[in-house]
Design a protein around this motif. Structure first.
Motif, PDB file in Angstrom:
ATOM      1  N   ARG A  26     -22.167  16.420 -21.247  1.00 19.42           N
ATOM      2  CA  ARG A  26     -20.742  16.224 -21.549  1.00 19.42           C
ATOM      3  C   ARG A  26     -20.023  17.559 -21.662  1.00 19.42           C
ATOM      4  NH1 ARG A  26     -22.644  12.043 -24.904  1.00 19.42           N
ATOM      5  NH2 ARG A  26     -22.594  13.435 -26.733  1.00 19.42           N
ATOM      6  N   ASN A  27     -20.648  18.520 -22.325  1.00 18.99           N
ATOM      7  CA  ASN A  27     -20.013  19.822 -22.486  1.00 18.99           C
ATOM      8  C   ASN A  27     -19.844  20.539 -21.152  1.00 18.99           C
ATOM      9  OD1 ASN A  27     -19.627  19.705 -25.272  1.00 18.99           O
ATOM     10  ND2 ASN A  27     -21.642  20.544 -25.721  1.00 18.99           N
ATOM     11  N   GLU A  29     -19.599  19.078 -18.233  1.00 19.64           N
ATOM     12  CA  GLU A  29     -18.555  18.340 -17.519  1.00 19.64           C
ATOM     13  C   GLU A  29     -17.174  18.801 -17.964  1.00 19.64           C
ATOM     14  OE1 GLU A  29     -19.566  14.329 -18.457  1.00 19.64           O
ATOM     15  OE2 GLU A  29     -20.959  14.101 -16.766  1.00 19.64           O
ATOM     16  N   ARG A  30     -16.994  18.970 -19.278  1.00 18.01           N
ATOM     17  CA  ARG A  30     -15.701  19.425 -19.807  1.00 18.01           C
ATOM     18  C   ARG A  30     -15.358  20.824 -19.315  1.00 18.01           C
ATOM     19  NH1 ARG A  30     -17.195  17.528 -25.919  1.00 18.01           N
ATOM     20  NH2 ARG A  30     -16.709  15.304 -25.694  1.00 18.01           N
ATOM     21  N   LEU A  31     -16.354  21.684 -19.255  1.00 15.85           N
ATOM     22  CA  LEU A  31     -16.119  23.051 -18.810  1.00 15.85           C
ATOM     23  C   LEU A  31     -15.752  23.101 -17.324  1.00 15.85           C
ATOM     24  CD1 LEU A  31     -19.016  24.757 -20.771  1.00 15.85           C
ATOM     25  CD2 LEU A  31     -16.569  25.192 -21.110  1.00 15.85           C
ATOM     26  N   VAL A  33     -14.304  20.639 -15.592  1.00 16.07           N
ATOM     27  CA  VAL A  33     -12.943  20.090 -15.487  1.00 16.07           C
ATOM     28  C   VAL A  33     -11.924  21.130 -15.929  1.00 16.07           C
ATOM     29  CG1 VAL A  33     -11.346  18.392 -16.442  1.00 16.07           C
ATOM     30  CG2 VAL A  33     -13.631  17.678 -15.726  1.00 16.07           C
ATOM     31  N   ALA A  34     -12.204  21.828 -17.025  1.00 14.85           N
ATOM     32  CA  ALA A  34     -11.279  22.832 -17.542  1.00 14.85           C
ATOM     33  C   ALA A  34     -11.103  23.981 -16.559  1.00 14.85           C
ATOM     34  CB  ALA A  34     -11.780  23.360 -18.886  1.00 14.85           C
ATOM     35  N   ILE A  50     -11.134  28.864 -20.700  1.00 16.55           N
ATOM     36  CA  ILE A  50     -11.795  27.644 -20.231  1.00 16.55           C
ATOM     37  C   ILE A  50     -12.437  26.902 -21.398  1.00 16.55           C
ATOM     38  CG2 ILE A  50     -13.676  26.751 -18.807  1.00 16.55           C
ATOM     39  CD1 ILE A  50     -13.023  29.007 -16.808  1.00 16.55           C
ATOM     40  N   ARG A  53      -9.672  25.108 -23.278  1.00 15.12           N
ATOM     41  CA  ARG A  53      -9.235  23.914 -22.560  1.00 15.12           C
ATOM     42  C   ARG A  53     -10.267  22.786 -22.673  1.00 15.12           C
ATOM     43  NH1 ARG A  53      -5.583  24.197 -17.974  1.00 15.12           N
ATOM     44  NH2 ARG A  53      -4.423  26.157 -17.926  1.00 15.12           N
ATOM     45  N   ALA A  54     -11.539  23.167 -22.668  1.00 14.36           N
ATOM     46  CA  ALA A  54     -12.610  22.172 -22.728  1.00 14.36           C
ATOM     47  C   ALA A  54     -12.847  21.650 -24.133  1.00 14.36           C
ATOM     48  CB  ALA A  54     -13.909  22.776 -22.177  1.00 14.36           C
ATOM     49  N   PHE A  61     -19.960  27.600 -24.590  1.00 13.22           N
ATOM     50  CA  PHE A  61     -19.675  27.997 -23.201  1.00 13.22           C
ATOM     51  C   PHE A  61     -20.842  28.790 -22.627  1.00 13.22           C
ATOM     52  CE2 PHE A  61     -18.335  30.996 -20.017  1.00 13.22           C
ATOM     53  CZ  PHE A  61     -17.433  30.310 -19.234  1.00 13.22           C
TER      54      PHE A  61
END
Length: 215
Positions: A26-27, A29-31, A33-34, A50, A53-54, A61
């Motif tokens: 999940r993390n 994926e968020r990074l 997308v960000a 980034i 944003r994530a 990160f």
């Protein structure tokens, strides 16, 4: 660079074959997308931005993606893979004009994202430009052979025209663009490419400057 592998899978692949934890995926994926959002919006592409944003900490990160360059290389490969896939989809369309226009629309929306990330990495796309050129060349050739596109333009012309469609900034002469300004630009270009009796083009078409690997 592996263009076909999704960025998340590439970043999580440690060579062990083990399935990553759900929270780790999940993390990442968020990074991803960000990072892509920052590229689309022309925002600051840094590790801290980034991560912000994530919605993750800077420690997360670096723990999940290693370095900013690793994240951006994975994103670059993913975007490139999407463009190549759109080109292949266009070539598979039984209607050459429909296939070309669908690719062109996708390309102008993905191109700036690709270019922004590539610029941040120091222009590492040299060996992949040939794949993009091949798709455009084949799509243009099919449309021209089908009698759907004017034949006095070259695929190099078309590459420049598609780039021009997506190069408009948010403000021009004090005018505010709409959310679909790129689409409007492209439609004018497509109509110009398709007209049955075009005005002869002035000058000469652009020529390809060889890259070192093309020599």
């Amino acid at each position: 660079m592996t263009a076909a592998m999704p960025a998340v899978d590439r970043l999580l692949d440690d060579g062990s074959g083990r399935r990553p934890r759900a929270d780790a995926r999940r993390n990442v994926e968020r990074l991803v997308v960000a990072a892509r959002q920052a590229a689309v919006e022309g925002g600051e592409i840094t590790a801290h931005e980034i991560a912000r944003r994530a919605g993750v900490g800077i420690g997360t990160f670096y723990r999940r993606v290693g370095t900013l360059e690793s994240l951006l290389e994975a994103v670059l490969g993913e975007v490139l893979g999407e463009i190549i896939t759109k080109g292949d989809d266009g070539l598979a369309d039984p209607d050459p004009w429909s296939g070309f226009t669908a690719f062109a629309l996708s390309y102008i929306h993905l191109r700036n994202e690709l270019c922004d990330v590539n610029k941040r990495l120091g222009d590492v796309l040299d060996h992949s430009r040939a794949e993009l050129r091949d798709r455009i060349q084949l799509l243009v050739k099919r449309a021209q052979q089908a009698g759907a596109m004017r034949t006095d333009v070259t695929w190099e012309d078309v590459a420049f025209l598609m780039a021009a469609a997506s190069s408009t900034g948010p403000h021009t002469l004090g005018l505010q663009t709409s959310a679909r300004q790129w689409d409007r630009n492209l439609q004018v270009i497509l109509d110009g490419l398709r007209i049955p009796d075009p005005t002869p083009l002035p000058g000469e078409p652009p020529t390809l400057t060889p890259w070192p690997e093309d020599s």
